[in-house]
Design a protein around this motif. Structure first.
Motif, PDB file in Angstrom:
ATOM      1  N   GLY A  17       6.065   5.222   1.412  1.00  0.00           N
ATOM      2  CA  GLY A  17       5.610   4.016   2.110  1.00  0.00           C
ATOM      3  C   GLY A  17       4.148   3.709   1.829  1.00  0.00           C
ATOM      4  N   ALA A  18       3.321   4.735   1.805  1.00  0.00           N
ATOM      5  CA  ALA A  18       1.902   4.526   1.512  1.00  0.00           C
ATOM      6  C   ALA A  18       1.702   4.039   0.078  1.00  0.00           C
ATOM      7  N   LEU A  19       2.408   4.667  -0.858  1.00  0.00           N
ATOM      8  CA  LEU A  19       2.285   4.261  -2.264  1.00  0.00           C
ATOM      9  C   LEU A  19       2.806   2.838  -2.468  1.00  0.00           C
ATOM     10  N   ALA A  20       3.983   2.541  -1.938  1.00  0.00           N
ATOM     11  CA  ALA A  20       4.560   1.198  -2.093  1.00  0.00           C
ATOM     12  C   ALA A  20       3.666   0.146  -1.443  1.00  0.00           C
TER      13      ALA A  20
ATOM     14  N   ALA B  67       0.407   0.276  -1.047  1.00  0.00           N
ATOM     15  CA  ALA B  67      -0.792   0.095  -1.866  1.00  0.00           C
ATOM     16  C   ALA B  67      -0.493  -0.728  -3.112  1.00  0.00           C
ATOM     17  N   ILE B  68       0.681  -0.519  -3.697  1.00  0.00           N
ATOM     18  CA  ILE B  68       1.026  -1.199  -4.946  1.00  0.00           C
ATOM     19  C   ILE B  68       1.514  -2.625  -4.714  1.00  0.00           C
ATOM     20  N   MET B  69       2.343  -2.820  -3.671  1.00  0.00           N
ATOM     21  CA  MET B  69       3.017  -4.112  -3.491  1.00  0.00           C
ATOM     22  C   MET B  69       2.537  -4.903  -2.281  1.00  0.00           C
ATOM     23  N   GLY B  70       1.669  -4.326  -1.489  1.00  0.00           N
ATOM     24  CA  GLY B  70       1.233  -4.962  -0.250  1.00  0.00           C
ATOM     25  C   GLY B  70       0.207  -6.059  -0.461  1.00  0.00           C
ATOM     26  N   PRO B  71      -0.320  -6.581   0.635  1.00  0.00           N
ATOM     27  CA  PRO B  71      -1.250  -7.713   0.562  1.00  0.00           C
ATOM     28  C   PRO B  71      -2.538  -7.417  -0.199  1.00  0.00           C
TER      29      PRO B  71
END
Length: 196
Positions: free
Chosen positions: A47-50, A52-56
């Motif tokens: 969740g943290a990686l996703a 960071a990569i795909m978030g706002p």
């Protein structure tokens, strides 16, 4: 059918904030994350990686993120992720005709030169064995700075993990992305594969 069933409800409750964020972003809780919840630390790390990569805070526009993820998933053959990312592209306001033409990005007038460069890397890096060359990065550097290129590679690498995860576990596709895929992707050869 799942090869591994999702975590029991009490385990899902312990990771509810992560699942809620996924639901807010995607419109549903992915079965892939429900299976990851069997190992809460794995789901938290993912969740943290996703995020960071795909978030706002991503250095890459969110519509391009979804298109990169889709081409990566097409190159690897993951039907689950193809449905998810096409559905996600629609949620990010990518026109349906552009979603349908993603595999023709090299020749379609719907794509900008910057998008073509990013999608070409996604196709090459999503292939096995990896087909990335220095020419991909030369093309990318005409449109993106190095921070943005790291973001593009991050999306590709994240979906490399998800493609392997979901194809290995035969993760059952959820109704919303399944309905989208059946309506919009079957004409391009998509089928549910082992995700039914």
């Amino acid at each position: 059918m799942h090869r591994i069933t999702p975590a029991p409800e009490e385990a899902l409750a312990s990771v509810a904030p992560i699942l809620s964020m996924a639901e807010a972003a995607m419109g549903f809780v992915p079965n892939s994350m429900k299976v990851m919840a069997r190992q809460p630390a794995l789901l938290q790390g993912f969740g943290a990686l996703a995020g960071a990569i795909m978030g706002p805070a991503s250095a890459i526009p969110r519509d391009l993120v979804q298109m990169i993820a889709n081409v990566t998933s097409q190159a690897s053959g993951c039907r689950y992720c193809q449905a998810h990312t096409a559905h996600g592209a629609e949620r990010r306001m990518v026109p349906e005709e552009k979603i349908a033409a993603l595999w023709e990005y090299e020749t379609s007038d719907l794509f900008t030169p910057a998008e073509r460069a990013a999608l070409s890397l996604a196709q090459a890096a999503g292939s096995v064995p990896n087909e990335t060359t220095g020419a991909h990065f030369d093309a990318l550097k005409q449109h993106f700075n190095e921070d943005e290129i790291v973001g593009i590679v991050g999306v590709i690498a994240l979906f490399g993990f998800l493609n392997r995860w979901n194809d290995t576990l035969a993760t059952t596709l959820e109704d919303s992305p399944l309905d989208f895929a059946l309506s919009h992707l079957t004409a391009k050869g998509w089928d549910i594969g082992n995700h039914g």
